[in-house]
Scaffold this motif. Structure first.
Motif, PDB file in Angstrom:
ATOM      1  N   MET A   1      23.967  18.700 -41.905  1.00  0.00           N
ATOM      2  CA  MET A   1      25.101  19.478 -41.428  1.00  0.00           C
ATOM      3  C   MET A   1      25.259  19.401 -39.924  1.00  0.00           C
ATOM      4  SD  MET A   1      26.777  20.617 -43.878  1.00  0.00           S
ATOM      5  CE  MET A   1      26.389  19.078 -44.675  1.00  0.00           C
ATOM      6  N   GLN A   2      24.140  19.070 -39.266  1.00  0.00           N
ATOM      7  CA  GLN A   2      24.315  18.880 -37.832  1.00  0.00           C
ATOM      8  C   GLN A   2      25.248  17.714 -37.593  1.00  0.00           C
ATOM      9  OE1 GLN A   2      20.031  19.050 -36.914  1.00  0.00           O
ATOM     10  NE2 GLN A   2      20.715  20.173 -35.130  1.00  0.00           N
ATOM     11  N   ARG A   3      25.279  16.763 -38.542  1.00  0.00           N
ATOM     12  CA  ARG A   3      26.193  15.638 -38.422  1.00  0.00           C
ATOM     13  C   ARG A   3      27.629  16.138 -38.415  1.00  0.00           C
ATOM     14  NH1 ARG A   3      25.842  10.154 -39.428  1.00  0.00           N
ATOM     15  NH2 ARG A   3      27.905   9.272 -39.661  1.00  0.00           N
ATOM     16  N   SER A   4      27.939  17.136 -39.290  1.00  0.00           N
ATOM     17  CA  SER A   4      29.307  17.639 -39.309  1.00  0.00           C
ATOM     18  C   SER A   4      29.653  18.274 -37.972  1.00  0.00           C
ATOM     19  CB  SER A   4      29.510  18.642 -40.452  1.00  0.00           C
ATOM     20  OG  SER A   4      28.514  19.626 -40.451  1.00  0.00           O
ATOM     21  N   THR A   5      28.698  18.966 -37.369  1.00  0.00           N
ATOM     22  CA  THR A   5      28.949  19.570 -36.066  1.00  0.00           C
ATOM     23  C   THR A   5      29.201  18.503 -35.020  1.00  0.00           C
ATOM     24  OG1 THR A   5      27.762  21.603 -36.438  1.00  0.00           O
ATOM     25  CG2 THR A   5      27.800  20.830 -34.208  1.00  0.00           C
ATOM     26  N   GLY A   6      28.390  17.468 -34.996  1.00  0.00           N
ATOM     27  CA  GLY A   6      28.547  16.411 -34.005  1.00  0.00           C
ATOM     28  C   GLY A   6      29.868  15.679 -34.169  1.00  0.00           C
TER      29      GLY A   6
ATOM     30  N   TYR B   1      32.655  16.425 -36.115  1.00  0.00           N
ATOM     31  CA  TYR B   1      33.929  17.124 -36.264  1.00  0.00           C
ATOM     32  C   TYR B   1      34.144  18.249 -35.259  1.00  0.00           C
ATOM     33  CZ  TYR B   1      33.658  14.599 -40.638  1.00  0.00           C
ATOM     34  OH  TYR B   1      33.533  13.602 -41.562  1.00  0.00           O
ATOM     35  N   LYS B   2      33.113  18.637 -34.525  1.00  0.00           N
ATOM     36  CA  LYS B   2      33.315  19.700 -33.542  1.00  0.00           C
ATOM     37  C   LYS B   2      33.047  19.196 -32.129  1.00  0.00           C
ATOM     38  CE  LYS B   2      31.962  23.444 -36.639  1.00  0.00           C
ATOM     39  NZ  LYS B   2      30.986  24.532 -36.823  1.00  0.00           N
ATOM     40  N   ILE B   3      31.823  18.742 -31.886  1.00  0.00           N
ATOM     41  CA  ILE B   3      31.455  18.434 -30.506  1.00  0.00           C
ATOM     42  C   ILE B   3      32.235  17.231 -29.964  1.00  0.00           C
ATOM     43  CG2 ILE B   3      29.548  17.729 -29.007  1.00  0.00           C
ATOM     44  CD1 ILE B   3      27.762  19.593 -30.556  1.00  0.00           C
TER      45      ILE B   3
ATOM     46  N   SER C   1      32.350  32.608 -38.627  1.00  0.00           N
ATOM     47  CA  SER C   1      32.947  31.322 -38.267  1.00  0.00           C
ATOM     48  C   SER C   1      32.212  30.223 -39.025  1.00  0.00           C
ATOM     49  CB  SER C   1      32.814  31.093 -36.759  1.00  0.00           C
ATOM     50  OG  SER C   1      31.464  31.196 -36.375  1.00  0.00           O
ATOM     51  N   SER C   2      32.971  29.337 -39.630  1.00  0.00           N
ATOM     52  CA  SER C   2      32.345  28.211 -40.328  1.00  0.00           C
ATOM     53  C   SER C   2      33.404  27.209 -40.740  1.00  0.00           C
ATOM     54  CB  SER C   2      31.599  28.685 -41.581  1.00  0.00           C
ATOM     55  OG  SER C   2      32.516  29.049 -42.586  1.00  0.00           O
ATOM     56  N   CYS C   3      32.931  26.016 -41.133  1.00  0.00           N
ATOM     57  CA  CYS C   3      33.842  25.021 -41.684  1.00  0.00           C
ATOM     58  C   CYS C   3      34.260  25.471 -43.078  1.00  0.00           C
ATOM     59  CB  CYS C   3      33.153  23.675 -41.797  1.00  0.00           C
ATOM     60  SG  CYS C   3      32.585  23.013 -40.226  1.00  0.00           S
ATOM     61  N   LEU C   4      35.412  24.987 -43.509  1.00  0.00           N
ATOM     62  CA  LEU C   4      35.914  25.348 -44.833  1.00  0.00           C
ATOM     63  C   LEU C   4      34.931  24.958 -45.934  1.00  0.00           C
ATOM     64  CD1 LEU C   4      38.386  26.413 -46.339  1.00  0.00           C
ATOM     65  CD2 LEU C   4      39.263  24.069 -46.388  1.00  0.00           C
ATOM     66  N   GLY C   5      34.422  23.751 -45.870  1.00  0.00           N
ATOM     67  CA  GLY C   5      33.553  23.269 -46.952  1.00  0.00           C
ATOM     68  C   GLY C   5      32.084  23.337 -46.599  1.00  0.00           C
ATOM     69  N   CYS C   6      31.660  24.420 -45.969  1.00  0.00           N
ATOM     70  CA  CYS C   6      30.249  24.521 -45.564  1.00  0.00           C
ATOM     71  C   CYS C   6      29.353  24.804 -46.767  1.00  0.00           C
ATOM     72  CB  CYS C   6      30.073  25.626 -44.529  1.00  0.00           C
ATOM     73  SG  CYS C   6      28.350  25.797 -44.013  1.00  0.00           S
ATOM     74  N   PRO C   7      28.296  24.031 -46.967  1.00  0.00           N
ATOM     75  CA  PRO C   7      27.402  24.276 -48.097  1.00  0.00           C
ATOM     76  C   PRO C   7      26.554  25.535 -47.943  1.00  0.00           C
ATOM     77  CG  PRO C   7      26.620  22.448 -46.772  1.00  0.00           C
ATOM     78  CD  PRO C   7      27.951  22.825 -46.218  1.00  0.00           C
ATOM     79  N   PHE C   8      26.645  26.193 -46.793  1.00  0.00           N
ATOM     80  CA  PHE C   8      25.924  27.457 -46.629  1.00  0.00           C
ATOM     81  C   PHE C   8      26.746  28.653 -47.110  1.00  0.00           C
ATOM     82  CE2 PHE C   8      23.822  24.629 -43.698  1.00  0.00           C
ATOM     83  CZ  PHE C   8      22.483  24.964 -43.828  1.00  0.00           C
ATOM     84  N   HIS C   9      27.968  28.407 -47.600  1.00  0.00           N
ATOM     85  CA  HIS C   9      28.763  29.516 -48.130  1.00  0.00           C
ATOM     86  C   HIS C   9      28.038  30.164 -49.310  1.00  0.00           C
ATOM     87  CE1 HIS C   9      32.139  28.706 -45.690  1.00  0.00           C
ATOM     88  NE2 HIS C   9      32.811  27.889 -46.464  1.00  0.00           N
TER      89      HIS C   9
ATOM     90  N   GLY D   1      26.888  32.857 -38.325  1.00  0.00           N
ATOM     91  CA  GLY D   1      28.095  32.053 -38.271  1.00  0.00           C
ATOM     92  C   GLY D   1      27.706  30.689 -37.708  1.00  0.00           C
ATOM     93  N   CYS D   2      28.685  29.862 -37.459  1.00  0.00           N
ATOM     94  CA  CYS D   2      28.364  28.527 -36.956  1.00  0.00           C
ATOM     95  C   CYS D   2      29.265  28.222 -35.773  1.00  0.00           C
ATOM     96  CB  CYS D   2      28.593  27.506 -38.065  1.00  0.00           C
ATOM     97  SG  CYS D   2      27.837  25.914 -37.729  1.00  0.00           S
ATOM     98  N   SER D   3      28.705  27.640 -34.745  1.00  0.00           N
ATOM     99  CA  SER D   3      29.528  27.209 -33.631  1.00  0.00           C
ATOM    100  C   SER D   3      29.001  25.865 -33.160  1.00  0.00           C
ATOM    101  CB  SER D   3      29.513  28.246 -32.499  1.00  0.00           C
ATOM    102  OG  SER D   3      28.368  28.073 -31.709  1.00  0.00           O
TER     103      SER D   3
ATOM    104  N   ALA E   1      25.623  26.025 -31.733  1.00  0.00           N
ATOM    105  CA  ALA E   1      24.674  26.865 -32.463  1.00  0.00           C
ATOM    106  C   ALA E   1      24.908  26.648 -33.945  1.00  0.00           C
ATOM    107  CB  ALA E   1      24.863  28.334 -32.097  1.00  0.00           C
ATOM    108  N   CYS E   2      24.726  25.401 -34.371  1.00  0.00           N
ATOM    109  CA  CYS E   2      25.021  25.053 -35.764  1.00  0.00           C
ATOM    110  C   CYS E   2      23.950  25.611 -36.687  1.00  0.00           C
ATOM    111  CB  CYS E   2      25.101  23.539 -35.898  1.00  0.00           C
ATOM    112  SG  CYS E   2      25.367  23.014 -37.583  1.00  0.00           S
ATOM    113  N   ARG E   3      24.379  26.387 -37.680  1.00  0.00           N
ATOM    114  CA  ARG E   3      23.411  26.926 -38.628  1.00  0.00           C
ATOM    115  C   ARG E   3      22.856  25.832 -39.523  1.00  0.00           C
ATOM    116  NH1 ARG E   3      27.852  30.531 -41.766  1.00  0.00           N
ATOM    117  NH2 ARG E   3      28.916  28.900 -42.894  1.00  0.00           N
ATOM    118  N   GLY E   4      23.514  24.666 -39.491  1.00  0.00           N
ATOM    119  CA  GLY E   4      23.033  23.541 -40.282  1.00  0.00           C
ATOM    120  C   GLY E   4      21.711  23.000 -39.785  1.00  0.00           C
ATOM    121  N   SER E   5      21.222  23.481 -38.644  1.00  0.00           N
ATOM    122  CA  SER E   5      19.920  23.018 -38.192  1.00  0.00           C
ATOM    123  C   SER E   5      18.804  23.726 -38.938  1.00  0.00           C
ATOM    124  CB  SER E   5      19.756  23.248 -36.690  1.00  0.00           C
ATOM    125  OG  SER E   5      19.967  24.603 -36.399  1.00  0.00           O
TER     126      SER E   5
END
Ligand code: SF4
Length: 205
Positions: A1-6, A8-10, A89-97, A185-187, A190-194
């Motif tokens: 999920m850190q990949r999604s942060t890198g 699609y966000k960063i 705050s999170s992505c729509l398709g976050c697997p942590f939902h 949440g996720c930003s 501070a990605c919760r995917g870590s």
């Protein structure tokens, strides 16, 4: 999920920041030229407050450094201005939902529900570029913890398998996780995917 942060966000944020600074990639941003970004990390999550990895962006965490606000303080404030239902705050398709978030999307936003369903189908066998380079997934990828397609996932109730896993991992797994998802949440910084995804079903490779 850190990949999604890198991805699609960063990356898009850096691109925009460079544009705002009038130094789009690949031009060099001069020394001393930077933007200040305010990131909403509360005091109970101070360990997630991180610096940006480039000199032209400086992260500031006003909830910690200026206001000393915890998550409860934020909720109190949002409630006082009529925004008590503000989601994490999170992505729509976050697997942590948790199931509650999946139900909210399904029941209140059919277009987004269709969108995450399509996304889940598209990533089932892994990413096309990774497959082409031989880095195939060993197993299939799913967004819901039960590892079935979203439209078949048991999001309306906790299943027997989920309860059984809870009994085994008592203390390690909070029942609220299944319903509400992870508390954080996720930003971008501070990605919760870590955090490692727990394998309640014993299916991890
Ligand atoms: S919300 Fe965070 S952890 Fe979830 S998919 Fe998005 S970046 Fe990844």
């Amino acid at each position: 999920m850190q990949r999604s942060t890198g991805e699609y966000k960063i990356k898009p944020i850096k691109k925009k920041v460079r544009e705002l600074l009038d130094h789009p990639y690949p031009s060099r941003v001069p020394k001393g030229v930077f933007v200040e970004q305010w990131v909403g990390i509360s005091t109970d999550e101070f360990h997630r407050a991180k610096d940006a990895d480039v000199k032209y962006m400086r992260n500031r965490h006003p909830l910690i450094t200026d206001m000393d606000w915890s998550r409860a303080d934020c909720v109190r404030y949002l409630t006082s201005i009529g925004l008590a239902e503000t989601p994490k705050s999170s992505c729509l398709g976050c697997p942590f939902h948790g199931n509650a978030q999946w139900r909210a999307i399904r029941d209140h936003s059919p277009e987004e529900w269709a969108d995450v369903g399509e996304f889940n189908a598209a990533i089932r066998e892994g990413n096309a570029r990774a497959n082409a380079t031989g880095n195939k997934l060993l197993r299939q990828a799913f967004l819901h913890r039960s590892r079935v397609p979203l439209n078949q996932a048991p999001i309306d109730h906790v299943t027997a398998a989920e309860w059984a896993a809870l009994q085994e991992e008592i203390g390690a797994l909070d029942t609220a996780d299944l319903e509400e998802g992870v508390a954080d949440g996720c930003s971008p910084w501070a990605c919760r995917g870590s955090d490692p995804v727990r394998d309640e079903f014993g299916l991890a490779a």
